[in-house]
Design a protein around this motif. Sequence first.
Motif, PDB file in Angstrom:
ATOM      1  N   GLU A 123     -36.826  32.606  30.436  1.00 31.26           N
ATOM      2  CA  GLU A 123     -36.691  31.536  31.426  1.00 31.26           C
ATOM      3  C   GLU A 123     -35.353  30.832  31.285  1.00 31.26           C
ATOM      4  OE1 GLU A 123     -40.051  28.946  31.839  1.00 31.26           O
ATOM      5  OE2 GLU A 123     -41.434  30.439  31.030  1.00 31.26           O
ATOM      6  N   GLU A 124     -34.922  30.633  30.050  1.00 38.31           N
ATOM      7  CA  GLU A 124     -33.677  29.912  29.816  1.00 38.31           C
ATOM      8  C   GLU A 124     -32.473  30.664  30.377  1.00 38.31           C
ATOM      9  OE1 GLU A 124     -31.594  27.579  26.034  1.00 38.31           O
ATOM     10  OE2 GLU A 124     -33.119  29.102  25.700  1.00 38.31           O
ATOM     11  N   THR A 125     -32.502  32.000  30.312  1.00 35.72           N
ATOM     12  CA  THR A 125     -31.389  32.797  30.814  1.00 35.72           C
ATOM     13  C   THR A 125     -31.490  33.076  32.308  1.00 35.72           C
ATOM     14  OG1 THR A 125     -32.563  34.836  30.207  1.00 35.72           O
ATOM     15  CG2 THR A 125     -31.044  33.909  28.580  1.00 35.72           C
ATOM     16  N   LEU A 380     -22.911  31.449  17.244  1.00 37.13           N
ATOM     17  CA  LEU A 380     -21.777  31.707  18.143  1.00 37.13           C
ATOM     18  C   LEU A 380     -22.146  32.762  19.168  1.00 37.13           C
ATOM     19  CD1 LEU A 380     -18.713  31.840  15.718  1.00 37.13           C
ATOM     20  CD2 LEU A 380     -18.946  30.322  17.680  1.00 37.13           C
ATOM     21  N   HIS A 381     -22.729  33.859  18.671  1.00 39.73           N
ATOM     22  CA  HIS A 381     -23.107  34.951  19.568  1.00 39.73           C
ATOM     23  C   HIS A 381     -24.186  34.492  20.546  1.00 39.73           C
ATOM     24  CE1 HIS A 381     -23.485  39.066  20.865  1.00 39.73           C
ATOM     25  NE2 HIS A 381     -24.778  39.098  20.557  1.00 39.73           N
ATOM     26  N   GLY A 382     -25.138  33.688  20.061  1.00 40.17           N
ATOM     27  CA  GLY A 382     -26.182  33.183  20.935  1.00 40.17           C
ATOM     28  C   GLY A 382     -25.655  32.271  22.023  1.00 40.17           C
ATOM     29  N   GLN A 387     -24.540  32.197  27.878  1.00 38.01           N
ATOM     30  CA  GLN A 387     -23.585  31.639  28.836  1.00 38.01           C
ATOM     31  C   GLN A 387     -23.411  30.127  28.695  1.00 38.01           C
ATOM     32  OE1 GLN A 387     -24.418  32.992  32.821  1.00 38.01           O
ATOM     33  NE2 GLN A 387     -24.738  35.100  32.172  1.00 38.01           N
ATOM     34  N   ARG A 388     -23.824  29.580  27.543  1.00 36.90           N
ATOM     35  CA  ARG A 388     -23.562  28.163  27.300  1.00 36.90           C
ATOM     36  C   ARG A 388     -22.151  27.928  26.796  1.00 36.90           C
ATOM     37  NH1 ARG A 388     -29.024  28.436  25.307  1.00 36.90           N
ATOM     38  NH2 ARG A 388     -28.231  28.851  23.218  1.00 36.90           N
ATOM     39  N   ALA A 389     -21.512  28.990  26.311  1.00 36.75           N
ATOM     40  CA  ALA A 389     -20.147  28.834  25.809  1.00 36.75           C
ATOM     41  C   ALA A 389     -19.140  28.706  26.955  1.00 36.75           C
ATOM     42  CB  ALA A 389     -19.769  30.018  24.916  1.00 36.75           C
ATOM     43  N   GLU A 390     -19.412  29.325  28.089  1.00 33.91           N
ATOM     44  CA  GLU A 390     -18.448  29.322  29.195  1.00 33.91           C
ATOM     45  C   GLU A 390     -18.101  27.920  29.676  1.00 33.91           C
ATOM     46  OE1 GLU A 390     -18.451  32.150  32.386  1.00 33.91           O
ATOM     47  OE2 GLU A 390     -19.902  33.407  31.333  1.00 33.91           O
ATOM     48  N   PRO A 391     -19.081  27.036  29.929  1.00 31.36           N
ATOM     49  CA  PRO A 391     -18.704  25.684  30.367  1.00 31.36           C
ATOM     50  C   PRO A 391     -17.872  24.932  29.327  1.00 31.36           C
ATOM     51  CG  PRO A 391     -21.022  26.099  30.813  1.00 31.36           C
ATOM     52  CD  PRO A 391     -20.549  27.220  29.956  1.00 31.36           C
ATOM     53  N   VAL A 392     -18.140  25.184  28.045  1.00 30.17           N
ATOM     54  CA  VAL A 392     -17.361  24.523  26.996  1.00 30.17           C
ATOM     55  C   VAL A 392     -15.928  25.024  27.001  1.00 30.17           C
ATOM     56  CG1 VAL A 392     -17.154  24.150  24.506  1.00 30.17           C
ATOM     57  CG2 VAL A 392     -19.412  24.173  25.573  1.00 30.17           C
ATOM     58  N   ARG A 533      -9.168  37.831  21.493  1.00 23.50           N
ATOM     59  CA  ARG A 533      -8.580  38.834  22.387  1.00 23.50           C
ATOM     60  C   ARG A 533      -9.558  39.388  23.421  1.00 23.50           C
ATOM     61  NH1 ARG A 533      -5.448  42.330  17.699  1.00 23.50           N
ATOM     62  NH2 ARG A 533      -3.908  40.729  17.148  1.00 23.50           N
ATOM     63  N   ARG A 534     -10.832  39.453  23.089  1.00 25.54           N
ATOM     64  CA  ARG A 534     -11.765  40.141  23.980  1.00 25.54           C
ATOM     65  C   ARG A 534     -12.327  39.206  25.043  1.00 25.54           C
ATOM     66  NH1 ARG A 534     -16.917  38.589  22.971  1.00 25.54           N
ATOM     67  NH2 ARG A 534     -17.480  37.848  20.879  1.00 25.54           N
ATOM     68  N   ASP A 535     -13.006  39.832  26.039  1.00 23.39           N
ATOM     69  CA  ASP A 535     -13.704  39.059  27.062  1.00 23.39           C
ATOM     70  C   ASP A 535     -15.008  38.517  26.499  1.00 23.39           C
ATOM     71  OD1 ASP A 535     -11.743  39.596  28.917  1.00 23.39           O
ATOM     72  OD2 ASP A 535     -12.754  41.418  29.646  1.00 23.39           O
ATOM     73  N   LEU A 536     -15.510  37.456  27.101  1.00 22.98           N
ATOM     74  CA  LEU A 536     -16.793  36.921  26.684  1.00 22.98           C
ATOM     75  C   LEU A 536     -17.914  37.882  27.047  1.00 22.98           C
ATOM     76  CD1 LEU A 536     -16.591  33.146  27.666  1.00 22.98           C
ATOM     77  CD2 LEU A 536     -16.355  34.160  25.404  1.00 22.98           C
ATOM     78  N   THR A 537     -18.935  37.944  26.188  1.00 29.52           N
ATOM     79  CA  THR A 537     -20.091  38.795  26.417  1.00 29.52           C
ATOM     80  C   THR A 537     -21.121  38.033  27.236  1.00 29.52           C
ATOM     81  OG1 THR A 537     -19.726  39.898  24.310  1.00 29.52           O
ATOM     82  CG2 THR A 537     -21.907  40.128  25.298  1.00 29.52           C
ATOM     83  N   THR A 538     -21.737  38.721  28.185  1.00 24.66           N
ATOM     84  CA  THR A 538     -22.789  38.093  28.994  1.00 24.66           C
ATOM     85  C   THR A 538     -24.079  38.853  28.806  1.00 24.66           C
ATOM     86  OG1 THR A 538     -22.205  39.441  30.901  1.00 24.66           O
ATOM     87  CG2 THR A 538     -21.144  37.306  30.694  1.00 24.66           C
TER      88      THR A 538
END
Length: 538
Positions: A123-125, A380-382, A387-392, A533-538
């Motif tokens: 539900e959260e995702t 960090l991975h969680g 996708q909570r890291a993107e707004p930060v 260097r890498r893209d964010l994981t979704t």
Amino acid sequence: MTALAEASGFASRTGGSRQLAGTGALLRLALRRDRVMMPVWVLVVGGLVLSMPGALEQTYGTAAERADAMRSMNANSSMRALYSPVFGDSLGALSAWRIGVYAAILAAVMSLTIVVRHTREEEETGRQEMLSAAMVGRRAPLTAALLAAFVANAAVGLLIAGGMAGQGSAGALALALGVAGTGMLFATMAAIVAQLTESARLAKGLTSGVLGAAYVLKAAGDAGSEGGSSALTWVSPLGWTENLRAYAGERWWVLLLVAAAVVAQGAVAYGLAGRRDVGMSFLPTRPGPASGRLASAGGLAWRLQRGSVLGWTLGFLASGVVFGGMAEGAADIVGDNENTRDIIERMGGQAGLTDAFLATMVGMLGMVASLYVVASVLRLHGEETSQRAEPVLAGAVGRLRWAGGHLVIAFGGAVLLMLVGGFGLALGYGSDLGPILGACLVQVAAIWALGGLAVLLVGAFPRAAVAAWGVAGVCLAIGWIGPALDLPQAAMNLSPYGHLPKLPGSPMTWAPVAALLATAATLTTAGLAGLHRRDLTT
């Protein structure tokens, strides 16, 4: 989506409940998603139980030695608190004493993880909302999650029952049902908490907190009375597992308590699931803008992990006090058993028995602390995959600064745990604080090395990040079971803990400590470079 629609249509045509439409498809999806995690959990829990008879037979080879061990363990309140009272002197009874409660704890952690993963986390995702568009019944996700947990616990139970049957079929069945039953009890408890909270992290934390409280109650009850008869022991679900008395005149009626708790909690969870919308909860989080310390990356990391740090700290303090209390009677526990003495000396060094015992306990605290640092780094991975890291990171926060906030909590928290654990050891044993604190701080080098590996996996190989748990588990198994099996030093050196000096009691050697710290720094730097260097994981 088609499969879910077909399942829903089939349920309607056969008169099944619309509330459970799509359960079969969701269960297959859950089992497919957990096709790696679930077998690993089953093999770890079952393997630990099945390894006990052989290890104990090497230590207590005769009936007289086992009887002496039973008397000495039951006479030591700290040993009763740490494990349980011993109810029989057979290999099966000693195995149930040594690993039964801990196997039940691992089954509980496995179960709560599975249930929260396939309910609140979905539900959260936002995935559950998408699946619910395919005519999925309101209670189907919860049913599928509980069935997935049942499959995992059934597999654990079958493995234990089959592997331990050689020690006695009735005892093997009782031990298997006790471990699997505890797993299902905490699965249904997690199902309730998942309805109450809005965060998967909080749901796991609260259920784990109840599990920790259950262990504390059992330990307090067992320390105060022999035979598992304390009221505190009976209040704890882990005390029920103990009082089932596998291989020692089984009390089958105790399983009725477990079954009643599972049914009652399951009914509450189903009632709550039918009274809320997808994504909502009965205890919503408090809204509000980030301000003050929470407005910084480090402040956010601390806010997210402070509950975990507090729980681990209290656990290490309590464990240190218990271990320290056991050291006073180490000679009485070992008695004339040369095999036990050899195992303790292999784990803790060749110094006097008390120093070797203390070094063994310090090493155990260090290995358990590696689980904390891995869990903290994987936050960090969680944050990234949810996708909570993107707004930060969309604000004026760089990736390294964001990651640094979590890593300070991870690596700094490991130091705090070892200091608190050392303080507890010294307090329980009544010795000078300095040598024991120094011994605990030496363990930090190996803990940080495993933390650095976790950073490398998260930063450079995010799809393999979960492998950090496997590495930490292997190191824990080597350190815990290796000395009992008398593994060669080459095998012991596969763990970073195998390179550390055995303190207190042995001479201090700085070279391996420095090498492990350099390894930790190298792995952490490489992981942060990969993350940058890498893209964010979704």
